[in-house]
Design an enzyme around this catalytic site. Structure first.
Site, PDB file in Angstrom:
ATOM      1  N   TYR A 187       0.845  -1.193   0.000  1.00  0.00           N
ATOM      2  CA  TYR A 187       0.000   0.000   0.000  1.00  0.00           C
ATOM      3  C   TYR A 187       0.884   1.248   0.000  1.00  0.00           C
ATOM      4  O   TYR A 187       1.759   1.391   0.856  1.00  0.00           O
ATOM      5  CB  TYR A 187      -0.921   0.025   1.226  1.00  0.00           C
ATOM      6  CG  TYR A 187      -1.867   1.189   1.126  1.00  0.00           C
ATOM      7  CD1 TYR A 187      -3.000   1.099   0.344  1.00  0.00           C
ATOM      8  CD2 TYR A 187      -1.583   2.401   1.755  1.00  0.00           C
ATOM      9  CE1 TYR A 187      -3.844   2.181   0.184  1.00  0.00           C
ATOM     10  CE2 TYR A 187      -2.426   3.498   1.599  1.00  0.00           C
ATOM     11  CZ  TYR A 187      -3.558   3.379   0.811  1.00  0.00           C
ATOM     12  OH  TYR A 187      -4.378   4.457   0.644  1.00  0.00           O
ATOM     13  N   GLN A 211     -10.852   0.857   1.326  1.00  0.00           N
ATOM     14  CA  GLN A 211     -11.330  -0.043   0.262  1.00  0.00           C
ATOM     15  C   GLN A 211     -10.172  -0.824  -0.370  1.00  0.00           C
ATOM     16  O   GLN A 211     -10.356  -1.978  -0.790  1.00  0.00           O
ATOM     17  CB  GLN A 211     -12.163   0.718  -0.794  1.00  0.00           C
ATOM     18  CG  GLN A 211     -11.464   1.823  -1.565  1.00  0.00           C
ATOM     19  CD  GLN A 211     -11.494   3.164  -0.851  1.00  0.00           C
ATOM     20  OE1 GLN A 211     -11.610   3.252   0.377  1.00  0.00           O
ATOM     21  NE2 GLN A 211     -11.352   4.239  -1.616  1.00  0.00           N
ATOM     22  N   ASN A 243      -2.659   6.493   6.460  1.00  0.00           N
ATOM     23  CA  ASN A 243      -3.281   7.308   7.505  1.00  0.00           C
ATOM     24  C   ASN A 243      -4.005   6.399   8.504  1.00  0.00           C
ATOM     25  O   ASN A 243      -3.922   5.176   8.425  1.00  0.00           O
ATOM     26  CB  ASN A 243      -4.248   8.325   6.876  1.00  0.00           C
ATOM     27  CG  ASN A 243      -5.348   7.635   6.083  1.00  0.00           C
ATOM     28  OD1 ASN A 243      -5.650   6.463   6.285  1.00  0.00           O
ATOM     29  ND2 ASN A 243      -5.941   8.368   5.163  1.00  0.00           N
ATOM     30  N   SER A 265       5.502   8.916  12.886  1.00  0.00           N
ATOM     31  CA  SER A 265       6.943   8.715  12.759  1.00  0.00           C
ATOM     32  C   SER A 265       7.705   9.396  13.899  1.00  0.00           C
ATOM     33  O   SER A 265       7.220  10.347  14.508  1.00  0.00           O
ATOM     34  CB  SER A 265       7.394   9.274  11.407  1.00  0.00           C
ATOM     35  OG  SER A 265       8.673   8.812  11.092  1.00  0.00           O
ATOM     36  N   GLN A 304      12.219  15.276  10.670  1.00  0.00           N
ATOM     37  CA  GLN A 304      11.186  14.436  11.257  1.00  0.00           C
ATOM     38  C   GLN A 304       9.907  15.232  11.477  1.00  0.00           C
ATOM     39  O   GLN A 304       8.801  14.766  11.208  1.00  0.00           O
ATOM     40  CB  GLN A 304      11.676  13.873  12.592  1.00  0.00           C
ATOM     41  CG  GLN A 304      10.782  12.814  13.166  1.00  0.00           C
ATOM     42  CD  GLN A 304      10.594  11.671  12.204  1.00  0.00           C
ATOM     43  OE1 GLN A 304      11.531  11.270  11.510  1.00  0.00           O
ATOM     44  NE2 GLN A 304       9.381  11.166  12.101  1.00  0.00           N
ATOM     45  N   HIS A 312      13.597   5.893  14.733  1.00  0.00           N
ATOM     46  CA  HIS A 312      14.911   6.308  14.221  1.00  0.00           C
ATOM     47  C   HIS A 312      15.754   6.821  15.378  1.00  0.00           C
ATOM     48  O   HIS A 312      15.267   7.609  16.201  1.00  0.00           O
ATOM     49  CB  HIS A 312      14.775   7.447  13.210  1.00  0.00           C
ATOM     50  CG  HIS A 312      13.863   7.152  12.057  1.00  0.00           C
ATOM     51  ND1 HIS A 312      12.549   7.555  12.034  1.00  0.00           N
ATOM     52  CD2 HIS A 312      14.087   6.492  10.892  1.00  0.00           C
ATOM     53  CE1 HIS A 312      11.995   7.159  10.893  1.00  0.00           C
ATOM     54  NE2 HIS A 312      12.901   6.510  10.181  1.00  0.00           N
ATOM     55  N   ASP A 336      16.111   7.134   4.894  1.00  0.00           N
ATOM     56  CA  ASP A 336      14.780   7.286   4.301  1.00  0.00           C
ATOM     57  C   ASP A 336      14.811   7.008   2.799  1.00  0.00           C
ATOM     58  O   ASP A 336      13.820   6.559   2.225  1.00  0.00           O
ATOM     59  CB  ASP A 336      14.263   8.715   4.522  1.00  0.00           C
ATOM     60  CG  ASP A 336      13.844   8.949   5.954  1.00  0.00           C
ATOM     61  OD1 ASP A 336      13.602   7.960   6.672  1.00  0.00           O
ATOM     62  OD2 ASP A 336      13.776  10.123   6.376  1.00  0.00           O
ATOM     63  N   GLU A 387       2.396 -36.615  28.991  1.00  0.00           N
ATOM     64  CA  GLU A 387       1.433 -35.556  28.683  1.00  0.00           C
ATOM     65  C   GLU A 387       0.036 -36.146  28.461  1.00  0.00           C
ATOM     66  O   GLU A 387      -0.895 -35.408  28.119  1.00  0.00           O
ATOM     67  CB  GLU A 387       1.890 -34.759  27.449  1.00  0.00           C
ATOM     68  CG  GLU A 387       3.095 -33.858  27.740  1.00  0.00           C
ATOM     69  CD  GLU A 387       3.374 -32.842  26.638  1.00  0.00           C
ATOM     70  OE1 GLU A 387       2.741 -32.916  25.576  1.00  0.00           O
ATOM     71  OE2 GLU A 387       4.228 -31.962  26.870  1.00  0.00           O
ATOM     72  N   HIS A 433      -0.095 -40.106  20.317  1.00  0.00           N
ATOM     73  CA  HIS A 433       1.228 -39.591  19.952  1.00  0.00           C
ATOM     74  C   HIS A 433       2.283 -40.656  20.227  1.00  0.00           C
ATOM     75  O   HIS A 433       3.197 -40.866  19.448  1.00  0.00           O
ATOM     76  CB  HIS A 433       1.557 -38.326  20.750  1.00  0.00           C
ATOM     77  CG  HIS A 433       0.875 -37.092  20.233  1.00  0.00           C
ATOM     78  ND1 HIS A 433      -0.482 -36.923  20.253  1.00  0.00           N
ATOM     79  CD2 HIS A 433       1.375 -35.956  19.684  1.00  0.00           C
ATOM     80  CE1 HIS A 433      -0.784 -35.747  19.735  1.00  0.00           C
ATOM     81  NE2 HIS A 433       0.326 -35.136  19.382  1.00  0.00           N
TER      82      HIS A 433
END
Lengths: 428, 428
Positions: free
Chosen positions: A124, A186, A209, A233, A255, A323, A356, A410, A415
């Site tokens: 994205y 979406q 966002n 950030s 920043q 950072h 960056d 156990e 098993h």
């Protein structure tokens, strides 16, 4: 700027607090849109693209013509800069490849670990004022190196239904297999469920966002992995007398321009440096085009002056910055002692901007204290480690008895039985 | 047992569907208990221990005396078996250690990656009928090898306020720093927020019932990491004529005894083997103490017969099993072609039980299709990868211009400025 001298340890957690975000109201919106996408697919995606991005797009899949156009629109100067960054990022992430790791744990018992690519990933890339083609480099390159088969990119269109050419150019350069003009909730919903046009993926990467962040977290409830939870950030700089105050101020401001909620922190043992950095910030901030944003972040910034380096390191590890820049004559002390940070920048000539864009390290990093737990994005983020084992008759004779005893203890008789049957066959 | 011959590809996703679980009603309970623990700490923990475990415990921290008692209660036979398993698990996970990885991406630009331990981890070990001391081995050993400073274990007490000796014995053997007699939602809540007695941790590991699962997922909203989302355990066996049908049946049954919701699947290209396995299951199941559980799981099991190995592999990759056993004369085809699986067991002498206890691989693995995205627990699960970079004057001169151009193109002037200031200093 909040200046704090020698804070008591009891007050640290309060002083280092990040603003808490409540997403409860957004959650309902996300749930509604996801449900609609699950049921109606492309139709729902189109509806929300109209609603949120103000544009109606017939074909959300970016065509070869659009890509060709984008290639012609990007300047040669930018293409060359991207090439420099691409090579460094490619080399650093390729070096992270690991070989098959095999151990004969007991005679006849061979165990190995191999990493194999996640077959389908979604990237994205946010829209908005800053076209983050650098994030395309940071996500698509390791996906390509890992060997992911489908690398799907979603990014919101502008009001004209277009995508910034630099994003398209970088995407085609780095092996993205499909690009869709879809953004926001979406996009995340479509990647989670798949639609007629957009394929379902197994893991979703990338910043966004608060709507995208909540959507990514919600997506995990449907079996999709995500890179990490995202928050605003952050940069923490440790500087002593060996630091260049103007450089430090420029880093803190880089920043601060990200967003009003960016976290900016200075830690020092020198009152003198603190004062100088403060003055430099005041001076440099006026020159910035995004100064309105930067001023709010700087307003909330904290400058700590502490008694010695040991306390400074402890404070930094408590905060766990995304950072961390260290400009100190004792940089080794900090480099070897840092326990919690996303990426570390060492010395006066290593600004955060370098990481960056172009040093080679990844810029998708854990915020909000997650550096205590999470890695930044790296090659392994696009792979999963699988284990294999092969046991010979000798191996079964060597460890079979131990398995029987443990399984019995156990209370798991079946098993045990799976081993007993084999041992019986071997001993007869 | 549902027997399916040559299913059409369109029907695969339906046939491979796991039962979906809805947690909405549990979520409210979890939220309430978390809130109470956040506010009232130990008092709330105690309240819910009384309520859910039916015991009132004054001191939830396990004492050295209790540990000594446990050591004396575990049989030498079991201690020796645990030792065999411990050595194999220790060796396999120690081999996963990685060195500092350094790359000079451009002259004067040095980037490296180092993995450092997550400082505080919490391990959850369920109570109930099966005392899972094997899971203590699987979680505590890699935590110890990684170098985690605090390794906190929570496990529910029985009605007498006690913990199974094998769990205590294994915990002290594997470097657990604190053991608490707390289980369920209240254990996860306490590890998330910390109480007067129980420390807050950065990441929580371990299996559990649906309450623990939902609590772990909810914990992530408070900045805590988790190993992975958990679902019912799964085994898929691929078997051809070279397989031993009795062994295959015993493996499928070892999975089936875990729980009524266990997922058991056979894939084969041989009708003959399918029939033989079916008969063996019917025969063996009657001997099991947990046959009531196993019968329900076997009832829901699916036996697939497909036309060829290529289709079989495709089907297996679509399902993405937690455990995958392959008994085939063409095992290499499956081993090299498997894309999605947690752990792979190869050949007639490699039952799943081996990996559950003692081969050396980890048994905490992705279920519910998460093998498409997630690794099983391994050494890296207890560490985070951090990146470092150090740029010399030469390095800045080499990549500075590219950073300026990219930052400018993204509209981030302060990012550019951090580089421009340095370049100006270097060129003057």
């Amino acid at each position: 700027m909040q200046i704090i001298f020698n804070p008591k340890k009891e007050s640290w957690s309060e002083l280092l607090k990040r603003p808490t975000q409540s997403f409860e109201d957004i959650e309902e919106t996300v749930k509604g849109i996801f449900k609609e996408i699950q049921q109606k697919g492309d139709v729902a995606v189109q509806k929300y693209t109209s609603l949120f991005d103000g544009t109606c797009i017939e074909n959300i899949l970016v065509s070869q013509e659009e890509i060709n156009e984008a290639i012609s629109l990007v300047s040669n100067e930018l293409k060359e800069a991207i090439e420099v960054a691409k090579n460094n990022i490619y080399n650093f992430h390729t070096a992270q490849k690991t070989e098959k790791l095999e151990v004969i744990t007991t005679n006849g018992v061979s165990c190995w670990q191999e990493k194999r690519p996640i077959q389908k990933v979604g990237l994205y890339i946010p829209g908005g004022s800053a076209p983050l083609f650098s994030t395309v480099l940071m996500l698509a390159l390791p996906a390509q190196i890992a060997g992911c088969k489908e690398i799907v990119l979603c990014t919101p269109p502008n009001k004209e239904g277009k995508i910034n050419p630099a994003i398209l150019y970088t995407a085609q350069l780095c092996g993205v297999t499909k690009i869709f003009k879809v953004g926001g909730i979406q996009a995340i919903g479509a990647l989670t469920f798949g639609t007629e046009t957009i394929p379902k993926v197994y893991k979703i990467f990338g910043p966004g966002n608060q709507f995208v962040t909540v959507a990514k977290q919600y997506a995990t409830q449907f079996g999709v992995g995500i890179d990490m939870p995202a928050g605003p950030s952050e940069l923490l700089v440790y500087a002593d007398e060996s630091a260049n105050a103007a450089f430090v101020a420029s880093d803190l401001l880089s920043q601060a321009e990200h967003g009003k909620d960016s976290q900016v922190i200075l830690v020092t043992t020198s009152k003198d440096i603190l004062k100088k950095v403060e003055n430099e910030i005041t001076k440099q901030i006026e020159e910035l085009p995004r100064k309105e944003i930067a001023k709010v972040a700087i307003e909330n910034s904290r400058l700590f002056c502490v008694t010695n380096e040991k306390v400074a390191l402890e404070l930094i590890n408590e905060y766990a910055p995304e950072h961390f820049i260290v400009c100190s004559k004792n940089e080794d002390f900090f480099v070897s002692g840092i326990e919690n940070a996303g990426s570390i920048f060492i010395g006066n000539n290593t600004p955060e901007s370098a990481g960056d864009y172009a040093s080679g390290t990844n810029h998708t990093l854990p915020t909000n204290g997650y550096a205590k737990t999470y890695s930044g994005v790296n090659l392994d983020s696009f792979m999963k480690a699988m284990t294999f084992q092969k046991i010979t008759e000798e191996g079964m004779l060597n460890i079979g008895k131990s398995i029987e005893i443990m399984a019995e203890s156990e209370g798991l008789q079946a098993h045990k039985n799976a081993v007993s049957l084999r041992l019986k066959e071997l001993i007869k």
